[in-house]
Design an enzyme around this catalytic site. Structure first.
Site, PDB file in Angstrom:
ATOM      1  CB  THR A 186      -0.921   0.013   1.224  1.00 65.29           C
ATOM      2  OG1 THR A 186      -0.111   0.070   2.416  1.00 65.29           O
ATOM      3  CG2 THR A 186      -1.790  -1.238   1.277  1.00 65.29           C
ATOM      4  CD  GLU A 329      -5.516  -2.505   1.643  1.00 61.18           C
ATOM      5  OE1 GLU A 329      -5.000  -1.896   2.606  1.00 61.18           O
ATOM      6  OE2 GLU A 329      -5.815  -1.949   0.570  1.00 61.18           O
ATOM      7  CE  LYS A 439     -17.730  16.706  14.571  1.00 61.15           C
ATOM      8  NZ  LYS A 439     -17.670  15.582  15.529  1.00 61.15           N
ATOM      9  CD1 TRP A 444     -20.090  14.398  10.488  1.00 59.50           C
ATOM     10  CD2 TRP A 444     -17.928  14.756  10.072  1.00 59.50           C
ATOM     11  NE1 TRP A 444     -19.369  13.811  11.509  1.00 59.50           N
ATOM     12  CE2 TRP A 444     -18.039  14.027  11.275  1.00 59.50           C
ATOM     13  CE3 TRP A 444     -16.659  15.111   9.620  1.00 59.50           C
ATOM     14  CZ2 TRP A 444     -16.935  13.621  12.014  1.00 59.50           C
ATOM     15  CZ3 TRP A 444     -15.546  14.707  10.357  1.00 59.50           C
ATOM     16  CH2 TRP A 444     -15.691  13.978  11.538  1.00 59.50           C
TER      17      TRP A 444
END
Length: 551
Positions: A186, A329, A439, A444
């Site tokens: 990754t 993944e 935030k 949000w």
């Protein structure tokens, strides 16, 4: 009671043998190098299999590749796992510290490297003492080859080896389909890179997933162009899928120049191509200059495809960019977008909204969303927002030599870190990465939605929105925008453009016009670099976000 079916293992040797026997006449074209048939690629692969034995590479050893998209890399894709070794494809744009970390962590035995890329990796060779051989893949770059006994020439090595004979599946008998076949790390944006270890079974099933009708649907008549690099997550499974289907392959080499790619698509009559949105953005202004009439499917992934970009392709060539969703993944494809039969009679605005979603999961892949605080599964109503979790036969169940238990739920599902909704038809719509949500004043703001709104302006090439610390509201959005060459648009004009589209308190506190956005090694916009830029006080932000090399 068990069924009475043959327990034949799923192996990459079968992919190679199928292409050799059924599609021997089909071609692999490498830009600037010419073309080989699958039969010729198979012969080269047979010689490479013997060469790996000659080098004394043991079963299970990691064999690294540091290379672009070309037919020699494809031969390694086939020979290494078919002979029970593990193909470790390395991101060619990693910084030296990450490169040395993953080669050391993987304990690579051999590294195959493009001659042109030697300057990026050879300075680290002295610190990578576990690597016994460095095999140079030839090109016309003219880069000096080190005078070192560990350095070998690929073509000399392969041409001097006797080809392995007999059936691949019988010669390289593999009774355990769970044997490791590939390793990909990754990006390491939130810590050291983590290795995802694919199995033969997962790779074959993922390859079959690319053949699923109604999704990508690779078939024998296709000509497939993986623009997405072969060093990243098996090039989205496109090389293996193409060989399973009997489709021809076109490999672009190291260049991602828009005119080069468009000329290649036109000349080879490419039907299916896959790339990250930044690449598709670069090609967009030149679409009408090339005959892309053969194109039937364009795949976008790695980050959200702005709806305006997808619709620009549909207007220019009749084919939109189809959204996908996945991760290293997940091998990496988990979901594919596009409309289905239930959308045939929908209003065009509704069809555009459907095409903007990340899509439905591929067969055998299961998805769900869960409350971030409680872990409780949330309803599939298209409204509830939760962490996206995924399970399936080509989804990682752990990381290579790393304890990352927090990445998985108690019942074994992968926690993706994405926030999403799922509607009654199973369509995923990503709201944001959990780490990218803003935030502000206790509420949000989705950076993805803001970016999509900004990108709908006709003069915007790219946009990225990140959070900047704010003493009153905790965080406020800041937008970084790249305009088309020659555009006179201003920050105020962009704010006026998006004002009707989003809540007033979502409007960015600042719009920074920049010549380019920083990219990760896989071509995604690097929000980490942008956050560093936003946090830097008293410095010219425009200077801090100069573009890195693109795919």
């Amino acid at each position: 009671m068990d069924g009475l079916m043959q327990p034949r293992p799923l192996t990459i040797a079968h992919i190679l043998e199928r292409a050799e026997r059924l599609y021997a006449h089909k071609e692999v074209v490498t830009a600037g190098e010419g073309r080989l048939t699958y039969a010729e690629v198979a012969r080269q692969t047979r010689r490479l299999a013997t060469a790996l034995d000659t080098l004394g590479v043991p079963a299970g050893a990691r064999v690294a590749t540091f290379a672009s998209n070309h037919r020699r890399h494809l031969e390694l894709y086939l020979a290494v796992p078919a002979t029970k070794r593990v193909l470790h494809s390395i991101n060619i744009r990693l910084p030296a510290e990450h490169l040395e970390y993953i080669v050391g962590h993987a304990e690579d035995d051999v590294v195959f490297v493009d001659r042109a890329l030697l300057p990026r990796i050879w300075p680290s060779a002295g610190r990578l003492r576990r690597v016994r051989h460095w095999v140079v893949l030839p090109d016309d770059s003219g880069v000096p080859i080190p005078a070192d006994p560990r350095v070998l020439d690929y073509d000399e090595l392969v041409s001097g080896a006797a080809p392995a004979t007999g059936s691949f599946e019988e010669t390289f008998t593999l009774t355990d389909e769970q044997l490791a076949s590939g390793l990909c790390y990754t990006s390491g944006t939130t810590g050291p890179p983590k290795g995802v270890l694919y199995s033969h079974r997962s790779t074959v099933l993922h390859g079959l997933g690319t053949l699923a009708a109604g999704f990508i649907g690779l078939c024998e008549s296709d000509v497939v162009l993986p623009i997405v690099p072969m060093f990243h997550a098996n090039a989205w499974g496109l090389p293996y899928g193409a060989m399973l289907a009997g489709a021809s392959l076109v490999l672009p080499g190291p260049s991602a120049d828009p005119d080069h790619l468009l000329r290649l698509m036109a000349a080879e009559r490419v039907t299916v191509a896959g790339a990250v949105p930044t690449v598709w953005t670069g090609l967009a202004p030149r679409l009408r200059d090339h005959d892309l009439g053969a194109t039937r499917f364009l795949l976008g992934g790695g980050s959200a495809v702005p709806p305006a970009l997808s619709e620009a392709y549909r207007a220019a060539i009749g084919v939109p960019i189809t959204h996908s969703w996945g991760m290293t993944e997940i091998s990496p494809v988990g979901a594919i977008g596009g409309t289905r039969t239930q959308h045939r009679d929908a209003a065009e605005a509704d069809r555009v909204a459907v095409r903007a979603a990340q899509g439905q999961p591929l067969p055998l892949v299961n998805v769900r969303i869960a409350d971030v605080e409680t872990g409780r599964e949330l309803p599939r109503d298209g409204t509830a927002v939760g962490e996206l979790q995924v399970a399936g036969p080509w989804v990682a169940g752990g990381y290579f030599r790393v304890d990352a238990g927090s990445s998985f739920t108690a019942d074994g599902w992968l926690r993706t870190g994405d926030l999403a909704t799922i509607d009654a038809d199973g369509y995923l719509r990503l709201v944001d990465r959990m780490k990218d949500l803003i935030k502000s004043g206790g509420e949000w703001i989705s950076s993805v939605e803001l970016e999509g709104a900004i990108a709908s302006h006709p003069d915007v090439v790219e946009a990225a929105v990140i959070a900047r610390p704010d003493p009153r509201w905790m965080e406020r959005p800041v937008a970084y925008v790249v305009l088309r060459e020659g555009s006179a648009a201003t920050a105020d004009e962009l704010l006026a453009h998006i004002t009707p589209m989003v809540a007033k308190w979502w409007l960015p506190d600042e719009v920074v016009l920049v010549p380019g956005l920083p990219k990760t090694g896989t071509g995604k916009i690097s929000k980490t670099a942008l956050r560093d830029s936003a946090a830097a006080s008293g410095r010219d932000r425009a200077e801090l976000v100069q573009p890195e090399a693109k795919l």
